[in-house]
Design a protein around this motif. Structure first.
Motif, PDB file in Angstrom:
ATOM      1  N   GLN A  49       9.708   1.637   2.228  1.00 41.48           N
ATOM      2  CA  GLN A  49       8.589   1.096   3.190  1.00 41.48           C
ATOM      3  C   GLN A  49       8.824   0.968   4.521  1.00 41.48           C
ATOM      4  OE1 GLN A  49       8.281  -2.841   1.129  1.00 41.48           O
ATOM      5  NE2 GLN A  49       6.940  -1.972  -0.443  1.00 41.48           N
ATOM      6  N   HIS A 208      -1.385  -6.200  -2.784  1.00 38.52           N
ATOM      7  CA  HIS A 208      -0.221  -5.606  -2.040  1.00 38.52           C
ATOM      8  C   HIS A 208       0.542  -6.123  -0.909  1.00 38.52           C
ATOM      9  CE1 HIS A 208      -1.873  -2.169  -4.498  1.00 38.52           C
ATOM     10  NE2 HIS A 208      -2.839  -2.393  -4.160  1.00 38.52           N
ATOM     11  N   GLU A 211       3.920  -5.335   0.289  1.00 38.71           N
ATOM     12  CA  GLU A 211       4.385  -3.816   0.327  1.00 38.71           C
ATOM     13  C   GLU A 211       3.954  -3.150   1.711  1.00 38.71           C
ATOM     14  OE1 GLU A 211       2.346  -1.654  -2.934  1.00 38.71           O
ATOM     15  OE2 GLU A 211       2.314  -3.297  -4.129  1.00 38.71           O
ATOM     16  N   TYR A 214       0.907  -0.942   3.082  1.00 40.62           N
ATOM     17  CA  TYR A 214      -0.338  -1.140   3.098  1.00 40.62           C
ATOM     18  C   TYR A 214      -1.057  -1.535   4.260  1.00 40.62           C
ATOM     19  CZ  TYR A 214      -0.762   0.426  -1.836  1.00 40.62           C
ATOM     20  OH  TYR A 214      -0.851   1.279  -2.943  1.00 40.62           O
TER      21      TYR A 214
END
Length: 259
Positions: A49, A208, A211, A214
């Motif tokens: 990420q 999300h 995360e 996103y």
């Protein structure tokens, strides 16, 4: 005969005790291995990420540099591109700072629980502290639903980082209105919540929120990074965090910390 019987029974009891101890220790070992595997997987996910976040900031820089090297841009275009390069570099440095903070907590399997925190006092102090950072028209209030004798044995510095990110995000998202910090007794834990009257998180993004990839804008990326850091810290403290999807007057994050 009686002595043989007693010895036999004693041996059975000892064997049963040994089996019980072995099963308990084996279960603890399996749990520890599963926890280490989970932490390792979490680190791999975070690395991916973060790499994606860095790539999103570096790609525009490379594009601007190529255009400037060609020498075909007008003077006005060069001014705009130089400004964009400067802004993306600032974003990149912010990402690096966040990565350092996240790396510290992500590579720490547990945090020292070295302080007794009284939520009724600490939250009131935090509200006064963060009120100074609020723009005109935004107020932070403390809704105390916990008695003054309730204590959390936790890591105060880590808990400050959690509130700093969550309240900081709320301040950035709230143009006018109230940000409410709530603390209440939830049995074995103390439950905290931070609610604002911002436009809220889009429904398609809500599943999300932990995360980073996103996040579609720099402001969202910064908020997402802060939430991931909060999630990581609370895991180390034995707590949890979630988005209250039933709250429709803005955004409300809830987190719990063991007493």
């Amino acid at each position: 005969m009686v002595i043989v019987y007693i010895v036999f029974i004693s041996i059975i009891i000892i064997l049963l005790y040994i089996v019980f101890r072995l099963r308990r220790e084996n279960k603890a070992l399996i749990n520890a291995l599963q926890q280490k595997e989970y932490l390792l997987n979490q680190r791999h996910v975070l690395i991916g990420q973060l790499a994606n976040a860095v790539r999103q900031s570096v790609s525009p820089l490379l594009g601007f540099i190529d255009i400037l090297k060609d020498g075909k841009a007008t003077a006005d275009e060069q001014v705009v591109m130089n400004k964009n390069v400067e802004e993306n570099l600032k974003i990149l440095f912010c990402i690096i700072d966040d990565m350092n903070e996240l790396s510290f907590y992500a590579t720490t399997e547990s945090l020292p629980l070295d302080m007794d925190v009284i939520p009724a006092y600490s939250c009131r102090h935090l509200c006064d502290l963060y009120q100074e950072q609020c723009p005109e028209g935004v107020d932070i209030v403390f809704d105390c639903k916990v008695s003054e004798d309730v204590i959390c044995h936790t890591n105060m510095e880590a808990l400050k980082v959690v509130t700093q990110h969550l309240i900081g995000n709320a301040i950035k998202q709230t143009e006018r209105g109230t940000i409410t910090l709530t603390a209440e007794d939830a049995g074995d834990t103390v439950r905290f919540s931070i609610a604002d009257n911002s436009p809220g998180i889009p429904a398609d993004i809500q599943p999300h929120i932990f995360e980073i990839e996103y996040a579609t804008t720099e402001q969202m990326r910064k908020a997402a990074m802060g939430i991931v850091i909060c999630h990581t810290i609370l895991q180390r403290l034995g707590g949890s965090i979630w988005l209250d999807t039933n709250y429709h007057d803005g955004t409300r994050f809830v987190f719990e910390v063991p007493k």
